[in-house]
Design a protein around this motif. Structure first.
Motif, PDB file in Angstrom:
ATOM      1  N   TRP A   1       1.108  -1.135  -0.084  1.00 31.13           N
ATOM      2  CA  TRP A   1      -0.266   0.449  -0.015  1.00 31.13           C
ATOM      3  C   TRP A   1       0.990   1.076   0.103  1.00 31.13           C
TER       4      TRP A   1
ATOM      5  N   ASP B   1      -9.805   9.791  -2.548  1.00 32.66           N
ATOM      6  CA  ASP B   1      -8.498   9.147  -1.813  1.00 32.66           C
ATOM      7  C   ASP B   1      -8.389   7.609  -1.914  1.00 32.66           C
ATOM      8  N   GLU B   2      -9.591   6.535  -1.901  1.00 34.59           N
ATOM      9  CA  GLU B   2      -9.615   5.962  -1.896  1.00 34.59           C
ATOM     10  C   GLU B   2      -9.003   4.972  -3.556  1.00 34.59           C
TER      11      GLU B   2
ATOM     12  N   LYS C   1      -5.842   5.588  -3.858  1.00 34.55           N
ATOM     13  CA  LYS C   1      -4.802   4.017  -3.337  1.00 34.55           C
ATOM     14  C   LYS C   1      -4.809   3.002  -4.554  1.00 34.55           C
TER      15      LYS C   1
ATOM     16  N   ARG D   1      -2.583   3.811  -7.228  1.00 38.61           N
ATOM     17  CA  ARG D   1      -1.250   2.955  -7.088  1.00 38.61           C
ATOM     18  C   ARG D   1      -0.514   1.629  -7.166  1.00 38.61           C
TER      19      ARG D   1
END
Length: 286
Positions: free
Chosen positions: A74, A238-239, A242, A245
């Motif tokens: 993560w 934001d989720e 993530k 990425r």
């Protein structure tokens, strides 16, 4: 000086930023894939070892190693660094995350993408360093990866004797004129064809040496960015970031370096799809 940071370290992002902020002179930052089966430490692998041996007096290095563990999956410290260095340029930020970035006193000066082998990377890194430091000589241009020596000019075709009784072109007639005349005769004879019913059609055979013009291929349909990223429509920013990425890291050049060339092409195509999808979401959100 060489420093190695690991994705599994919870403070890897902060430590990386601290190295960048504190560095004086030239600093190289790059990421590598480093799983448990690799016996040599990241700093002993190429091109890092050669850079330290030859240019260690002017260049420091920070190597960020991804062990491929669930604990570090993560984290994306190199992606965070790219966003920090190029907040308004997503392509350059992505180049930082996937290649080599050269900084001077904390400011980015050059980004070198990764190539097929460490030896090729070393040539391009030395070329970039030679522009930034007078103590680094430029690499030999004859050894540039992909450089090919010019091929010799083809030899003139042999001249043949006088024309036979069949009426072929004379030996002293320019080849271009003879070819043009013969081609025109063939085109005139083949200009009409017959279809299955015996009717003559006007599908003319293209002249020799030319290719028939084909219609351009249809533009591929744009893919739904939410589907490409594997997230539900309306997922918070934001989720979604993530998820982006994590997905883009799966196709990092280091992750597919040991695979066959066709997988490299597939990874590049998939990376472009993911980047386009993320840019589309950002445009819609903006």
């Amino acid at each position: 000086m060489q420093a190695v940071l690991y994705f599994s370290d919870k403070q890897v992002r902060e430590k990386l930023f601290a190295f960048v902020d504190a560095a004086g002179g030239l600093l190289l930052v790059a990421g590598v894939h480093h799983d448990a089966g690799m016996t040599r430490p990241p700093q002993a692998r190429e091109p890092f070892a050669a850079l330290e041996d030859v240019f260690g007096h002017v260049l420091s290095q920070v190597i960020v190693a991804d062990e491929g563990t669930a604990e570090g999956m993560w984290r994306d410290p190199l992606g965070d660094l790219g966003d920090r260095l190029y907040p308004a340029d997503k392509k350059r930020a992505y180049a930082v995350a996937t290649g080599y970035v050269l900084l001077e006193d904390g400011e980015p000066r050059a980004v070198v993408r990764k190539h097929a082998s460490p030896a090729e990377d070393l040539w391009f890194l030395q070329e970039a360093l030679s522009r930034l430091s007078p103590s680094v000589p430029a690499p030999d241009p004859e050894k540039r990866p992909g450089h090919r020596r010019p091929e010799p000019a083809p030899r003139a075709p042999p001249r043949y004797g006088p024309a036979s009784a069949g009426g072929s072109a004379r030996s002293d007639e320019p080849r271009e004129e003879a070819g043009a005349r013969d081609g025109a005769g063939r085109a005139g004879r083949a200009g009409w064809a017959r279809d299955g019913a015996g009717a003559r059609t006007s599908d003319e055979t293209p002249p020799r040496g030319r290719r028939a013009v084909e219609p351009p291929p249809a533009e591929p349909e744009a893919k739904d960015p939410w589907v490409v990223l594997g997230i539900e429509r309306g997922t918070p920013r934001d989720e979604a970031r993530k998820a982006f990425r994590v997905l883009i890291a799966q196709y990092h050049p280091d992750k597919v370096a040991h695979l066959a060339p066709e997988f490299h092409v597939l990874a590049e195509r998939r990376t472009r799809e993911i980047l386009d999808a993320w840019e589309a979401l950002e445009r819609d959100a903006g």
